[in-house]
Scaffold this active site. Structure first.
Site, PDB file in Angstrom:
ATOM      1  CB  CYS A   1      75.838  26.112  39.095  1.00 21.03           C
ATOM      2  SG  CYS A   1      77.095  25.856  37.849  1.00 21.03           S
TER       3      CYS A   1
ATOM      4  CB  CYS B   1      76.241  22.645  38.234  1.00 20.45           C
ATOM      5  SG  CYS B   1      77.657  23.606  38.799  1.00 20.45           S
TER       6      CYS B   1
END
Length: 160
Positions: free
Chosen positions: A78, A81
């Site tokens: 991600c 992230c």
């Protein structure tokens, strides 16, 4: 020539760090100077512990008492992230007096993510007295996380 990663804010102060993190994340800026964003952050990323599994998570929640837990639910693939990781590191240093900070890889802990109702990542969840207090979804400025922890620390808590 490696660009310096510490930029002076111009215009909207919150946009510069976000833009810089975005550029670092997609590889347009290479920050490898020690002590700057990028090279220094990768080493720092190891300081926020990962919760290994649901049993460890449950134990941390049970043993935390009134202390605030900030848990970052993320995945390695991600991009937001990855951009959030150094922010969480900074938050961990800033709130060490009132909170413990952990990370949960949702790919390795799917059952825990489902149990917590995590449907999108990144999401940061604050816990106190064994209960979730607040969810902070998405990539937010560092001060948003710090302010949320400080608000929770000032609140009377969730005493039964």
């Amino acid at each position: 020539m490696t660009p310096k990663c510490r930029l002076r804010p111009f215009g909207h102060r919150k946009m510069v760090p976000t833009l810089l993190l975005l550029l670092i994340g997609i590889g347009l800026v290479n920050c490898s100077d020690p002590g700057t964003a990028g090279g220094g952050d990768q080493a720092a990323a190891a300081t926020v512990p990962n919760i290994a599994d649901a049993a460890d998570f449950d134990q941390l929640i049970a043993e935390s008492g009134d202390r605030i837990l900030l848990v970052d639910f993320y995945a390695d693939w991600c991009a937001p992230c990855k951009l959030l990781a150094p922010i969480i590191e900074e938050v961990a240093v800033s709130v060490t007096d009132v909170a413990d900070v952990y990370r949960v890889d949702v790919d390795r802990n799917r059952d825990l993510a489902m149990r917590m109702g995590i449907s999108g990542i990144p999401v940061v969840v604050l816990f106190q007295s064994g209960r979730p207090l607040e969810r902070l979804p998405g990539l937010l400025p560092r001060d948003t996380y710090i302010d949320a922890v400080r608000r929770a620390a000032r609140s009377p808590g969730l005493k039964d």
